[in-house]
Write a protein that holds these residues in place. Structure first.
Motif, short mmCIF file in Angstrom:
data_model
loop_
_atom_site.label_atom_id
_atom_site.label_comp_id
_atom_site.label_asym_id
_atom_site.label_seq_id
_atom_site.Cartn_x
_atom_site.Cartn_y
_atom_site.Cartn_z
N UNK A 39 0.84 -1.21 0.00
CA UNK A 39 0.00 0.00 0.00
C UNK A 39 0.87 1.25 0.00
N UNK A 40 1.91 1.26 0.83
CA UNK A 40 2.83 2.40 0.88
C UNK A 40 3.43 2.66 -0.51
N UNK A 41 3.89 1.61 -1.19
CA UNK A 41 4.50 1.77 -2.52
C UNK A 41 3.49 2.27 -3.54
N UNK A 42 2.25 1.76 -3.47
CA UNK A 42 1.24 2.19 -4.43
C UNK A 42 0.85 3.65 -4.21
N UNK A 43 0.88 4.12 -2.99
CA UNK A 43 0.51 5.50 -2.70
C UNK A 43 1.64 6.47 -3.04
N UNK A 44 2.88 6.07 -2.78
CA UNK A 44 4.00 6.99 -2.92
C UNK A 44 4.84 6.80 -4.17
N UNK A 45 4.68 5.65 -4.86
CA UNK A 45 5.55 5.36 -6.00
C UNK A 45 6.92 4.86 -5.58
N UNK A 46 7.09 4.55 -4.30
CA UNK A 46 8.38 4.11 -3.78
C UNK A 46 8.83 2.85 -4.50
N UNK A 47 10.12 2.77 -4.77
CA UNK A 47 10.70 1.59 -5.40
C UNK A 47 10.31 1.43 -6.85
N UNK A 48 9.84 2.49 -7.49
CA UNK A 48 9.47 2.41 -8.90
C UNK A 48 8.07 1.87 -9.14
N UNK A 49 7.26 1.78 -8.08
CA UNK A 49 5.89 1.33 -8.25
C UNK A 49 5.12 2.41 -8.98
N UNK A 50 4.49 2.04 -10.09
CA UNK A 50 3.76 3.02 -10.88
C UNK A 50 2.42 3.35 -10.25
N UNK A 51 1.85 4.46 -10.67
CA UNK A 51 0.57 4.93 -10.15
C UNK A 51 -0.54 4.60 -11.15
N UNK A 52 -1.76 4.53 -10.64
CA UNK A 52 -2.93 4.36 -11.51
C UNK A 52 -3.62 5.70 -11.65
N UNK A 130 4.81 8.10 -13.23
CA UNK A 130 4.40 7.23 -14.34
C UNK A 130 3.00 6.72 -14.02
N UNK A 131 2.01 7.16 -14.80
CA UNK A 131 0.60 6.88 -14.50
C UNK A 131 0.01 5.95 -15.55
N UNK A 132 -0.54 4.84 -15.08
CA UNK A 132 -1.21 3.88 -15.97
C UNK A 132 -2.72 4.11 -15.89
#
Length: 186
Positions: A39-52, A130-132
Motif C-alpha cells: 500500500x505504501x509503494x502504491x501511494x508513494x511510487x516508492x521503489x518504482x511502483x507506478x501509479x494508476x 508514471x501513471x497507468x
C-alpha cells in the motif's frame, strides 16, 4: 479501567504477560508488513511502483513541450511456459501525452495457463510520475494452449516531474514487467 490493573500483581507473571503480548504484536506486524508495504509503494511510487490514473484524471493533464523516452522491458519467471516481449523497444512522447504500448504474450504449453505481471519503472523516483490508465497488469491473464495475445498498457508521464529536482532532468524511463505463474496454479 487502566491497563496496569489488568496485569498480574506478581512481577514475574507481569513480565511474562508483557513479553508474550510483545511477541504477539511483533508477529502481527510481521504478517501485516507485506500488505502495508505494498500500500505504501502504491501511494508513494516508492521503489518504482507506478501509479494508476482514471480516464477523467488523465483528461485534465496538460501536455508539456518537453519529450521523454520510455523503454519497454519484459521478463518471464522460469516456471511460466510463456513467451513475453514488448512490441516496441521505445516510445518518444511529450510529457503529459497519453500513449499506448503493446506487449505480446504466447502460451507455449499444451494447456491453459494463468499468469500475473509484476511491474516497476526505473529510475525508481519516477514511479510516482508514471501513471497507468489501463494495463494488462491490473488483473491475472489466462492464455489458452498455444494462444498469442497482444496486451496493451495506456499511460502518461505526469508533467509534475518537471517541478521535482530529483526527476526534472531525467530523459528516459524504463517500464519493466515480469510475468509469474498465478498463485493458484503453483
Amino acid at each position: 479501567m487502566a491497563f496496569a490493573t489488568l496485569l498480574p500483581a506478581d512481577p514475574k507473571a507481569r513480565t511474562a504477560v508483557l513479553a508474550f503480548g510483545g511477541a504477539l504484536a511483533m508477529l502481527g506486524l510481521g504478517f501485516a508488513s507485506v500488505p502495508l508495504y505494498r500500500i505504501f509503494c502504491q501511494v508513494t511510487g516508492f521503489g518504482g511502483t507506478t501509479m494508476r490514473a482514471s480516464v477523467a484524471e488523465a483528461a485534465t493533464i496538460k501536455t508539456a513541450t518537453r519529450t521523454i523516452s520510455v523503454r519497454f522491458d519484459a521478463n518471464i519467471d522460469r516456471d511460466l511456459p510463456w513467451r513475453f516481449a514488448p512490441e516496441q523497444v521505445t516510445q518518444e512522447m511529450r510529457i503529459g501525452e497519453r500513449k499506448q504500448a503493446f506487449y505480446r504474450s504466447e502460451n507455449l504449453s499444451g494447456k491453459a495457463v494463468k499468469g500475473v505481471a509484476s511491474f516497476n519503472v526505473s529510475p525508481a523516483q519516477m514511479g510516482k510520475y508514471f501513471k497507468k490508465i489501463d494495463c494488462f497488469c491490473f488483473q491475472e491473464q489466462t492464455l489458452q494452449a498455444g494462444q498469442k495475445v497482444d496486451m496493451p498498457v495506456i499511460y502518461y508521464v505526469d508533467p509534475a516531474m518537471l517541478d521535482d529536482p530529483d526527476t526534472k532532468d531525467i530523459e528516459q524511463i524504463t517500464l519493466s514487467y515480469t510475468f509469474h505463474m498465478a498463485a493458484d496454479q503453483n
